[in-house]
Design an enzyme around this catalytic site. Structure first.
Site, PDB file in Angstrom:
ATOM      1  CG  ASP A   1      -2.379   4.614   4.013  1.00  0.00           C
ATOM      2  OD1 ASP A   1      -1.980   5.282   2.261  1.00  0.00           O
ATOM      3  OD2 ASP A   1      -2.912   5.048   4.327  1.00  0.00           O
TER       4      ASP A   1
ATOM      5  CG  HIS B   1     -10.000   3.966   1.931  1.00  0.00           C
ATOM      6  ND1 HIS B   1      -9.174   4.710   2.518  1.00  0.00           N
ATOM      7  CD2 HIS B   1     -11.285   4.247   2.591  1.00  0.00           C
ATOM      8  CE1 HIS B   1      -9.247   5.645   3.239  1.00  0.00           C
ATOM      9  NE2 HIS B   1     -10.763   5.521   3.302  1.00  0.00           N
TER      10      HIS B   1
ATOM     11  CG  ASP C   1      -6.135   3.940   0.115  1.00  0.00           C
ATOM     12  OD1 ASP C   1      -7.176   3.026   0.744  1.00  0.00           O
ATOM     13  OD2 ASP C   1      -5.674   4.489  -0.104  1.00  0.00           O
TER      14      ASP C   1
ATOM     15  N   GLY D   1      -2.444  12.019   5.385  1.00  0.00           N
ATOM     16  CA  GLY D   1      -1.454  11.160   5.298  1.00  0.00           C
ATOM     17  C   GLY D   1      -0.220  11.569   5.210  1.00  0.00           C
TER      18      GLY D   1
ATOM     19  CG  HIS E   1      -2.143   0.698   1.556  1.00  0.00           C
ATOM     20  ND1 HIS E   1      -3.118   0.677   1.226  1.00  0.00           N
ATOM     21  CD2 HIS E   1      -2.046   2.409   0.619  1.00  0.00           C
ATOM     22  CE1 HIS E   1      -4.086   1.813   1.789  1.00  0.00           C
ATOM     23  NE2 HIS E   1      -3.260   2.636   1.444  1.00  0.00           N
TER      24      HIS E   1
HETATM   25 ZN   LIG Z   1      -7.186   4.235   2.388  1.00  0.00          ZN
HETATM   26 ZN   LIG Z   2      -4.062   4.540   1.172  1.00  0.00          ZN
END
Ligand SMILES: [Zn+2]
Ligand SMILES: [Zn+2]
Length: 433
Positions: free
Chosen positions: A308, A180, A153, A327, A61
């Site tokens: 991620d 997600h 996602d 993020g 990811h």
């Molecule tokens: Zn996500």
């Molecule tokens: Zn992601």
């Protein structure tokens, strides 16, 4: 291509049940021998004394921002961050501009990954056109072009009927659905986890129930369709309990967790006073959820650690908390965090950590990797469990620096990364000029 020997290390390969002192001989991009003592005239030698030799780590990811947002990250800078962090393969989520919802974008990503010549770059295709959740993307054509999973996602697939059809396609094309989970009706704009800290800070909260509901829904749909469903970045106690139960029932349900969800809680948002490097989706959760994550890692409910990795420009993260994007970058901190927080604290063994970072990711996305055996692709991660590192974001290979871990001192690090038989990290001295 030349010959490389990695010697005097402890090979840990859960796929073969091997944990022993071995030398590794690599020839022409493949593993040529794994023996107690190997000599080869003229070979390049990497001395792994005191180190662990593992099958190359695979990140299921990541968000590389090419095409469309190259100022945050390109496929090349992302791949460089990957190998610097000890990852030999990465799976790129499709939320680029344009979205990877057809084979021309897939082909572009595959070619850019190849041209970078660093980590193996696997594209993940969108579930729906533009990841808008309305019409299914060109799943078959993307599969032929090389996608290894489908995912919208960054967004949830709100419509259960569309998700059901996507799972039927995924099943027929033998692709996992990377999910997600964030129930759309329960998440109309939020800044952090809904709880005492969101109340204290006056920020809009997202209930853990938004994740729980979709995890429960999609486990049911996995049962109805027979699809393989992989829950992305699982973060709540209830979701983990749902996955545990799904596995007990024999469903093809797997899940991953990010390093930040086994390290930080929503208290961190408060402690740091609106630091946007504590803003991500799913949000940092309370201590009780973190403890459930730890238990899921310990008992095997959680299959994989995935970063991620979500690079953003400093100017974007400098916005007010409610306006900043979600993020953080993760490729260059994942292994130190995993070794420090999980292995050295006795949550998992080194062998189990290799399962979480290599064996299981390869199995979940059916990648022809994650094993050290003669004839296999020579992707190897060498780790130094005892090396103490201080995270220095200014030295990241990633184009972005958005991390809450800058300055942290952690025990454990990647020592070398071999991709396709080539020692790609640390870089040869000539690259320093
Ligand atoms: Zn996500
Ligand atoms: Zn992601």
């Amino acid at each position: 291509m030349g010959t490389l020997i990695i010697r005097h290390g402890t090979v840990i390969d859960p796929a073969r049940g091997l944990e022993a002192h071995r030398d590794l001989l690599i020839k022409d991009g493949r593993i040529a021998a794994i023996e107690e003592k190997i000599e080869a005239e003229g070979a390049e030698v990497f001395d792994a004394s005191g180190l662990v030799i593992a099958p190359g780590f695979i990140d299921l990811h990541v968000h590389f921002r090419e095409p469309g947002f190259e100022y945050k990250e390109t496929i090349e800078t992302g791949a460089r961050a990957a190998v610097a962090g000890g990852f030999t393969s990465v799976c790129c989520m499709p939320n680029t501009q344009p979205v990877n919802d057809n084979s021309s974008v897939t082909n572009f990503i595959v070619e850019r990954g190849r041209a970078a010549g660093l980590a193996n770059v696997y594209p993940v295709g969108a579930i729906t056109h533009g990841s808008k959740g309305e019409q299914l993307a060109e799943i078959g054509e993307m599969k032929a072009a090389g996608i290894v999973a489908i995912s919208d996602d960054g967004r949830a697939v709100c419509d259960a009927g569309i998700m059901r059809r996507a799972m039927e396609y995924a099943r027929d094309f033998d692709l996992p659905v990377a999910d997600h989970c964030e129930d759309c009706c329960l998440s109309p704009g939020w800044d952090m986890h809904e709880g005492e800290y969101s109340a204290l800070l006056g920020l809009k909260g997202l209930s853990g129930a938004a994740e729980d509901l979709q995890v429960a829904r999609d486990i049911q749909l996995a049962e109805v369709t027979g699809a393989r469903v992989h829950i992305a970045h699982i973060s709540t106690a209830r979701s983990i309990a749902f996955v545990r139960e799904a596995k007990r029932r024999g469903l093809a349900v797997t899940c991953e967790v990010t390093p930040h969800h086994f390290t930080l809680t929503d208290a961190e948002v408060y402690r740091r006073g609106y630091d946007t490097n504590t803003k991500m989706a799913p949000p940092l959760r309370p201590q009780s959820d973190l403890e459930a994550v730890i238990e899921g890692l310990r008992d095997g409910t959680i299959d994989a650690i995935a970063t991620d990795h979500a690079p953003h420009h400093a100017n974007e993260k400098m916005l007010e908390f409610d306006r900043a994007p979600n993020g953080i970058v993760g490729l260059e901190t994942a292994i130190p965090l995993a070794l420090d927080r999980l292995v050295h604290r006795g949550v998992v063994t080194l062998r189990r950590l290799v399962e979480l970072l290599a064996t299981n990711p390869a199995r979940i996305f059916k990648l022809d990797r994650g094993i050290l055996e003669v004839g296999a692709a020579a992707d190897v991660t060498v780790i130094d469990p005892g090396r103490v590192v201080k995270v220095d974001a200014s030295q990241f290979q990633s184009r972005s620096r958005n991390t809450p871990f800058d300055g942290w001192e952690l025990k454990g690090a990647a020592a070398a990364t071999v991709v396709g038989g080539r020692l790609v990290w640390p870089p040869p001295l000539k690259e320093h000029g």
